[in-house]
Design a protein around this motif. Structure first.
Motif, short mmCIF file in Angstrom:
data_model
loop_
_atom_site.label_atom_id
_atom_site.label_comp_id
_atom_site.label_asym_id
_atom_site.label_seq_id
_atom_site.Cartn_x
_atom_site.Cartn_y
_atom_site.Cartn_z
N MET A 339 -20.42 -35.11 -13.95
CA MET A 339 -20.71 -33.77 -14.43
C MET A 339 -21.00 -32.84 -13.25
SD MET A 339 -20.51 -34.16 -17.75
CE MET A 339 -21.36 -32.78 -18.54
N THR A 340 -20.62 -31.57 -13.41
CA THR A 340 -20.93 -30.51 -12.46
C THR A 340 -21.92 -29.54 -13.10
OG1 THR A 340 -18.79 -30.62 -11.33
CG2 THR A 340 -19.98 -28.54 -11.18
N VAL A 341 -22.90 -29.10 -12.33
CA VAL A 341 -23.93 -28.18 -12.83
C VAL A 341 -23.53 -26.75 -12.48
CG1 VAL A 341 -26.36 -27.53 -12.63
CG2 VAL A 341 -25.70 -29.95 -12.64
N GLY A 342 -23.91 -25.80 -13.34
CA GLY A 342 -23.53 -24.41 -13.15
C GLY A 342 -24.22 -23.74 -11.98
N ARG A 343 -23.49 -22.84 -11.33
CA ARG A 343 -24.05 -22.05 -10.23
C ARG A 343 -24.69 -20.78 -10.76
NH1 ARG A 343 -21.97 -17.71 -7.03
NH2 ARG A 343 -22.97 -17.61 -4.97
N ILE A 344 -24.01 -20.07 -11.64
CA ILE A 344 -24.56 -18.85 -12.21
C ILE A 344 -25.78 -19.17 -13.08
CG2 ILE A 344 -24.05 -16.87 -13.71
CD1 ILE A 344 -22.64 -16.76 -11.04
N ASP A 345 -25.74 -20.29 -13.72
CA ASP A 345 -26.88 -20.72 -14.54
C ASP A 345 -26.90 -22.24 -14.52
OD1 ASP A 345 -28.68 -21.41 -16.60
OD2 ASP A 345 -28.23 -19.57 -17.70
N SER A 346 -27.88 -22.83 -13.84
CA SER A 346 -27.89 -24.27 -13.63
C SER A 346 -28.29 -25.06 -14.87
CB SER A 346 -28.81 -24.64 -12.46
OG SER A 346 -30.15 -24.28 -12.72
N ARG A 347 -28.56 -24.38 -15.98
CA ARG A 347 -28.77 -25.09 -17.24
C ARG A 347 -27.43 -25.59 -17.82
NH1 ARG A 347 -30.68 -21.55 -21.33
NH2 ARG A 347 -29.31 -20.06 -20.28
N PHE A 348 -26.36 -24.92 -17.45
CA PHE A 348 -25.03 -25.30 -17.93
C PHE A 348 -24.51 -26.50 -17.14
CE2 PHE A 348 -25.44 -21.13 -19.61
CZ PHE A 348 -24.51 -20.97 -20.63
N LYS A 349 -23.67 -27.29 -17.78
CA LYS A 349 -23.00 -28.39 -17.10
C LYS A 349 -21.64 -28.61 -17.75
CE LYS A 349 -25.24 -31.93 -19.98
NZ LYS A 349 -26.12 -33.13 -20.00
N GLY A 350 -20.73 -29.20 -16.98
CA GLY A 350 -19.38 -29.48 -17.49
C GLY A 350 -18.80 -30.67 -16.75
N TYR A 351 -17.72 -31.21 -17.27
CA TYR A 351 -17.09 -32.35 -16.64
C TYR A 351 -16.55 -31.97 -15.26
CZ TYR A 351 -17.30 -34.45 -21.29
OH TYR A 351 -17.74 -34.96 -22.48
N SER A 352 -16.67 -32.89 -14.31
CA SER A 352 -16.18 -32.63 -12.96
C SER A 352 -14.66 -32.64 -12.93
CB SER A 352 -16.70 -33.69 -11.99
OG SER A 352 -18.11 -33.61 -11.86
N LEU A 353 -14.09 -31.70 -12.20
CA LEU A 353 -12.64 -31.71 -12.01
C LEU A 353 -12.24 -32.81 -11.04
CD1 LEU A 353 -11.85 -27.88 -11.72
CD2 LEU A 353 -11.30 -29.41 -13.62
N ASP A 354 -13.09 -33.04 -10.06
CA ASP A 354 -12.81 -34.07 -9.05
C ASP A 354 -14.13 -34.80 -8.78
OD1 ASP A 354 -12.13 -35.63 -6.92
OD2 ASP A 354 -11.29 -34.03 -5.70
N PRO A 355 -14.36 -35.92 -9.44
CA PRO A 355 -15.66 -36.60 -9.34
C PRO A 355 -16.09 -36.99 -7.94
CG PRO A 355 -14.39 -37.47 -11.18
CD PRO A 355 -13.47 -36.59 -10.40
N VAL A 356 -15.13 -37.20 -7.03
CA VAL A 356 -15.50 -37.64 -5.69
C VAL A 356 -15.58 -36.49 -4.69
CG1 VAL A 356 -14.56 -39.95 -6.07
CG2 VAL A 356 -13.11 -38.18 -5.07
N ALA A 357 -15.28 -35.28 -5.13
CA ALA A 357 -15.37 -34.13 -4.23
C ALA A 357 -16.81 -33.87 -3.86
CB ALA A 357 -14.76 -32.90 -4.89
N ASP A 358 -17.03 -33.31 -2.67
CA ASP A 358 -18.41 -33.08 -2.22
C ASP A 358 -18.92 -31.69 -2.57
OD1 ASP A 358 -16.85 -31.66 -0.49
OD2 ASP A 358 -17.69 -32.50 1.35
N HIS A 359 -18.05 -30.83 -3.15
CA HIS A 359 -18.47 -29.51 -3.57
C HIS A 359 -17.88 -29.20 -4.95
CE1 HIS A 359 -19.74 -28.99 0.57
NE2 HIS A 359 -20.30 -27.83 0.25
N MET A 360 -18.56 -28.35 -5.71
CA MET A 360 -18.10 -27.99 -7.04
C MET A 360 -16.76 -27.25 -6.97
SD MET A 360 -20.90 -24.94 -7.75
CE MET A 360 -20.42 -24.73 -9.45
N ARG A 361 -15.89 -27.50 -7.94
CA ARG A 361 -14.57 -26.88 -7.97
C ARG A 361 -14.52 -25.71 -8.94
NH1 ARG A 361 -12.45 -29.02 -3.39
NH2 ARG A 361 -11.98 -31.26 -3.53
#
Length: 503
Positions: A339-361
């Motif tokens: 899962m990736t956590v939201g930047r604009i609002d960190s309460r939000f989360k969504g499935y990772s586009l690239d689970p092994v990436a070191d930064h959010m996509r």
């Protein structure tokens, strides 16, 4: 033979005349740019009180010092009927980016219609719902939503180019000029005036407030900074500068608290925030200041405490030399769950586009909320407000990568600073207009403009102590766009209304 020659000469002459005419017609200047607006009548109820108002949506033609057209500025104005314009407050509002249109504030909290958003989750993919906005500010003030050049329907005309407006100072000057022209054309010079800016709109508002009083002798009753970004140096944590990492760290802690990513989670968020801020200032900052002089044992101790506050392992903090930027953190926090956590609002989360990436996509919050707000806005804009041509409406203009961030600060003489800090402008505006009030509205789960960064900016404003009472702050249990959260939406309106009502 003679007739044939005459005929040939006549044909050549006709062709030459036709070509000359076509060439002359090709020099005909294009039609002059023209402002177009749609004016419609409406009514609504807020707290049981009926409000009749006129909506004006479209563009305003702006000209340069020579009287030549330079831009068509998109705006939407809501003006209450049958009221004294001299005493009726008026608020100018916009989002940030730079390069964002104002539909977020427009449909999120300020305008007469709002989008029904599913907080912290993705909604069905339409149709989306909009309703009469019981939290609109129209019961307290008239409202003018502004789209800076390159966003919404705003664009350069004549010999000007959009890029001419894409810079800290260029943007401040153009928006200030729009406000001056609007109040002139609409007889609002006497009206109590407010400006509300969100995110980069905070940097714009601080600069505009100073520009208005210094260049046009226009004083403001108050300004509202929503999730403000004012200082370039403290607003980005991607480099090796220590201060941004210190200021972002308490926001890491709030995100970890919300997602239950820490052991022995305290029940009270406020207490946890106070502990995180104390650690950031008294232990984390001094450790980073030591640099290579920090011993292995000291470094391990700091990494362990960072892990306890943020839910990200001590080993990850050590590998990052105790400096994890926020986009890496948002990807790492729930990485084991893909899962990736939201930047604009960190309460939000969504499935990772690239689970092994070191930064959010991508930002789950924007993906969850964006389609709802845009769809309802475009429907509202073209039906209720009657705007005809919206084919070129831009939510995000191609602006950020071309933005000139240099800024001529009022304390910098003729020299432009390469990285803007309009906190200086804000201080100058408050000193030059000591009756102007300032309201700061900030979400705890905002990772784009963290709450501790905002507090740092306010604490370091170079203003007399007597003026600090002019600043009020309001905090919300939500993120950058705190108004997507129903309780925060109600509190936002309450805080904003009280700010306008104060004497």
């Amino acid at each position: 033979m003679q007739k044939l020659v005459i005929l040939m000469l006549a044909t050549v002459f006709s062709i030459g005349t036709l070509q000359a005419k076509e060439k002359e017609e090709s020099k005909t200047p294009p039609p002059k740019p023209e402002a177009k607006v749609s004016v419609t009548d409406h009514s609504m109820r807020i707290d049981g009180t009926k409000i009749d108002y006129v909506a004006t949506a479209g563009t305003m033609l702006m000209k340069n010092d020579k009287g030549e057209p330079k831009a068509l500025f998109g705006f939407t104005a809501y003006v209450k009927k049958d009221t004294d314009l001299r005493t009726r407050p008026i608020m100018f509002a916009y989002n940030g980016g730079p390069g964002s249109a104002s539909l977020w504030l427009h449909m999120g909290i300020l305008g007469p219609q709002r989008t029904v958003v599913v907080d912290t989750d993705f909604s069905d993919n339409g149709p989306f719902k909009r309703v009469t906005n019981e939290y609109s500010i129209l019961d307290k003030a008239d409202l003018v939503m502004i789209d800076p050049v390159g966003t919404g329907l705003s664009h350069a005309v004549g010999d000007a180019k959009n890029e001419d407006f894409w810079g800290t100072d260029q943007d401040i000057e153009s928006v200030a000029s729009f406000i001056k022209q609007y109040i002139t054309e609409n007889h609002r010079w006497q009206s109590p005036k407010y400006i509300l800016g969100e995110s980069y709109g905070g940097m714009r508002t601080a600069g505009v407030s100073q520009y208005l009083v210094s260049n046009y002798m226009i004083s403001l009753k108050g300004i509202i900074l929503v999730s403000p970004f004012l200082q370039f140096v403290t607003g980005f944590d991607f480099g090796q500068a220590d201060l941004p990492h210190v200021l972002f760290m308490p926001s890491f802690a709030t995100a970890a608290w919300y997602h239950n990513a820490i052991a022995d989670k305290p029940a009270d968020l406020q207490t946890f925030i106070s502990q995180a801020e104390k650690f950031a200032v008294e232990e984390y900052a001094p450790a980073l200041m030591k640099g290579a002089r920090l011993t292995i044992d000291e470094k391990q101790a700091i990494a362990d405490k960072l892990a306890a506050f943020t839910g990200v392992s001590a080993s990850y903090w050590l590998l990052s030399d105790l400096r994890v930027d926020h986009q890496a953190f948002l990807k790492e926090l729930l990485k084991s769950k893909h899962m990736t956590v939201g930047r604009i609002d960190s309460r939000f989360k969504g499935y990772s586009l690239d689970p092994v990436a070191d930064h959010m996509r991508y930002d789950p919050m924007t993906s969850a909320v964006g389609p709802q707000i845009l769809s309802t806005f475009m429907d509202y804009y073209t039906t209720d407000l009657g705007v005809k041509d919206v084919s070129d409406y831009k939510v995000f203009g191609d602006v950020f990568s071309k933005w000139d961030f240099s800024h001529k600060q009022p304390n910098g003489g003729f020299m432009k600073m390469p990285f803007p800090d309009t906190g200086v402008d804000l201080a100058y505006a408050m000193i030059q207009s000591p009756k102007m009030k300032v309201l700061v509205q900030q979400g705890y789960f905002d990772m784009a403009t963290p709450f501790f960064t905002t507090q740092y900016m306010l604490d370091h404003l170079k203003i007399p102590d007597a003026l600090r009472g002019n600043i009020s702050t309001a905090y919300y249990m939500a993120g950058h766009m705190m108004y997507v959260n129903p309780p925060s939406m109600a509190k936002f309106k309450q805080d904003l209304a009280a700010f306008i009502d104060q004497k």
